[in-house]
Design an enzyme around this catalytic site. Structure first.
Site, PDB file in Angstrom:
ATOM      1  N   ARG A   1     -27.185  -3.027   2.441  1.00  0.00           N
ATOM      2  CA  ARG A   1     -27.564  -4.082   1.515  1.00  0.00           C
ATOM      3  C   ARG A   1     -28.522  -5.066   2.183  1.00  0.00           C
ATOM      4  O   ARG A   1     -28.346  -5.387   3.353  1.00  0.00           O
ATOM      5  CB  ARG A   1     -26.318  -4.849   1.042  1.00  0.00           C
ATOM      6  CG  ARG A   1     -25.648  -4.216  -0.146  1.00  0.00           C
ATOM      7  CD  ARG A   1     -24.317  -4.828  -0.477  1.00  0.00           C
ATOM      8  NE  ARG A   1     -24.273  -6.289  -0.478  1.00  0.00           N
ATOM      9  CZ  ARG A   1     -23.201  -7.004  -0.810  1.00  0.00           C
ATOM     10  NH1 ARG A   1     -22.092  -6.366  -1.171  1.00  0.00           N
ATOM     11  NH2 ARG A   1     -23.211  -8.315  -0.780  1.00  0.00           N
TER      12      ARG A   1
ATOM     13  N   ARG B   1     -23.255 -16.824   4.117  1.00  0.00           N
ATOM     14  CA  ARG B   1     -22.272 -16.428   3.092  1.00  0.00           C
ATOM     15  C   ARG B   1     -20.855 -16.824   3.511  1.00  0.00           C
ATOM     16  O   ARG B   1     -20.048 -17.237   2.683  1.00  0.00           O
ATOM     17  CB  ARG B   1     -22.360 -14.911   2.832  1.00  0.00           C
ATOM     18  CG  ARG B   1     -23.599 -14.552   2.010  1.00  0.00           C
ATOM     19  CD  ARG B   1     -24.030 -13.117   2.201  1.00  0.00           C
ATOM     20  NE  ARG B   1     -23.067 -12.141   1.741  1.00  0.00           N
ATOM     21  CZ  ARG B   1     -23.063 -10.868   2.136  1.00  0.00           C
ATOM     22  NH1 ARG B   1     -23.952 -10.423   3.000  1.00  0.00           N
ATOM     23  NH2 ARG B   1     -22.158 -10.042   1.659  1.00  0.00           N
TER      24      ARG B   1
ATOM     25  N   ARG C   1     -21.639  -2.408   7.278  1.00  0.00           N
ATOM     26  CA  ARG C   1     -21.377  -1.798   5.950  1.00  0.00           C
ATOM     27  C   ARG C   1     -22.572  -0.956   5.492  1.00  0.00           C
ATOM     28  O   ARG C   1     -23.712  -1.358   5.623  1.00  0.00           O
ATOM     29  CB  ARG C   1     -21.117  -2.907   4.926  1.00  0.00           C
ATOM     30  CG  ARG C   1     -21.052  -2.402   3.490  1.00  0.00           C
ATOM     31  CD  ARG C   1     -20.396  -3.380   2.572  1.00  0.00           C
ATOM     32  NE  ARG C   1     -21.025  -4.685   2.553  1.00  0.00           N
ATOM     33  CZ  ARG C   1     -20.468  -5.764   1.987  1.00  0.00           C
ATOM     34  NH1 ARG C   1     -19.298  -5.674   1.392  1.00  0.00           N
ATOM     35  NH2 ARG C   1     -21.094  -6.920   2.000  1.00  0.00           N
TER      36      ARG C   1
ATOM     37  N   ARG D   1     -16.049 -17.813  -7.767  1.00  0.00           N
ATOM     38  CA  ARG D   1     -16.380 -18.139  -6.376  1.00  0.00           C
ATOM     39  C   ARG D   1     -16.369 -19.636  -6.120  1.00  0.00           C
ATOM     40  O   ARG D   1     -16.676 -20.072  -5.017  1.00  0.00           O
ATOM     41  CB  ARG D   1     -17.762 -17.582  -6.042  1.00  0.00           C
ATOM     42  CG  ARG D   1     -17.687 -16.323  -5.155  1.00  0.00           C
ATOM     43  CD  ARG D   1     -19.099 -15.854  -4.946  1.00  0.00           C
ATOM     44  NE  ARG D   1     -19.300 -15.056  -3.784  1.00  0.00           N
ATOM     45  CZ  ARG D   1     -19.345 -13.723  -3.784  1.00  0.00           C
ATOM     46  NH1 ARG D   1     -19.085 -13.050  -4.879  1.00  0.00           N
ATOM     47  NH2 ARG D   1     -19.626 -13.076  -2.675  1.00  0.00           N
TER      48      ARG D   1
ATOM     49  N   LYS E   1     -12.691  -6.340  -0.652  1.00  0.00           N
ATOM     50  CA  LYS E   1     -12.482  -6.435  -2.105  1.00  0.00           C
ATOM     51  C   LYS E   1     -13.053  -5.214  -2.836  1.00  0.00           C
ATOM     52  O   LYS E   1     -12.381  -4.600  -3.648  1.00  0.00           O
ATOM     53  CB  LYS E   1     -13.131  -7.717  -2.657  1.00  0.00           C
ATOM     54  CG  LYS E   1     -12.588  -9.004  -2.056  1.00  0.00           C
ATOM     55  CD  LYS E   1     -13.232 -10.223  -2.662  1.00  0.00           C
ATOM     56  CE  LYS E   1     -14.727 -10.324  -2.405  1.00  0.00           C
ATOM     57  NZ  LYS E   1     -15.111 -10.468  -0.994  1.00  0.00           N
TER      58      LYS E   1
END
Ligand code: ADP
Ligand code: AMP
Length: 205
Positions: free
Chosen positions: A152, A163, A122, A88, A13
């Site tokens: 992160r 998550r 990531r 969400r 996204k």
């Protein structure tokens, strides 16, 4: 153009939002980015948000919905916006329906087994660009702005699993919600970044 980017964590996204925001000249509104900026600045919202984000859980709706309402009220969002990471859950979607008329919801679909690798690999830059270690060839700086890349805090395996489970329970029902509203566009996110971008642009025509 008022667009939502839907998809599991790691679906791409943020990667697509950055490119789409540039192409269509509309703001990229990421609730995750807003929370991370608040955490960095140690604001009261940041302190609350961090306790949930660290566990991989959703920040309470009353905090999140208020942030989005304020952001969408700003002048730059009047011509359109690209929402990334919001809504969400169904409650957030209903609250959004009360304040704005979303035109299209782009659901980026990626095989669930690939998401863990995407997220734990990531690396991000403060400018909003994200990379994957597999393609960085050891580079530690952002190709766009030269900023230092970092991982992160919530991109570790334990938090990612939580998550993904939160996504399946709370966010995935939005696919049906927007299908019923006639706004859903499904995109195969398992292709190369440029191909995914092209497919989204074609479907927005
Ligand atoms: P999201 O915002 O949905 O959580 P990101 O856009 O940050 O996801 O992408 C998650 C990770 O997957 C990043 O490391 C990114 O570089 C990588 N990625 C994004 N799109 C693709 C793609 N089409 N193919 C392979 N890797 C991708
Ligand atoms: P993201 O950057 O979209 O991956 O979001 C990172 C984290 O921020 C999530 O795991 C949640 O804890 C929190 N978050 C982001 N957007 C929302 C939202 N719409 N509702 C609740 N929590 C959110």
């Amino acid at each position: 153009m008022k667009i939502i980017l839907l998809g599991a964590p790691g679906a791409g996204k943020g990667t697509q939002a950055k490119r789409l925001a540039e192409k269509y000249d509309i703001p990229h509104v990421s609730t995750g980015d807003i929370f991370r900026a608040n955490i960095k600045n140690q604001t009261p919202i940041g302190i609350v948000a961090k306790s949930y984000i660290d566990k991989g859980q959703l920040v309470p709706d009353e905090v999140t919905v208020e942030i989005v309402k304020q952001r969408l009220n700003e002048p730059d969002c009047q011509k359109g916006y690209l929402l990334d990471g919001f809504p969400r859950n169904v409650y957030q979607a209903e609250e959004l329906d009360k304040i704005s008329n979303v035109e299209k919801v782009i659901d980026i679909e990626v095989d669930f087994t690939k998401l863990l690798k995407r997220i734990t690999g990531r690396r991000v830059c403060a400018c909003g660009e994200s990379y994957h270690v597999d393609f960085l060839e050891g580079k530690t700086e952002c190709a766009r702005c030269g900023g230092k890349l970092y991982q992160r805090a919530d991109d570790n395996e334990a938090t990612v699993n939580e998550r993904l489970s939160v996504y399946q329970k709370q966010t995935a029902p939005l696919i049906d919600y927007y299908k019923k509203a006639g706004k859903l566009v499904v995109i195969d996110g398992d292709k190369a970044i440029d191909e995914v971008f092209e497919e989204i642009v074609n479907k927005l025509k």
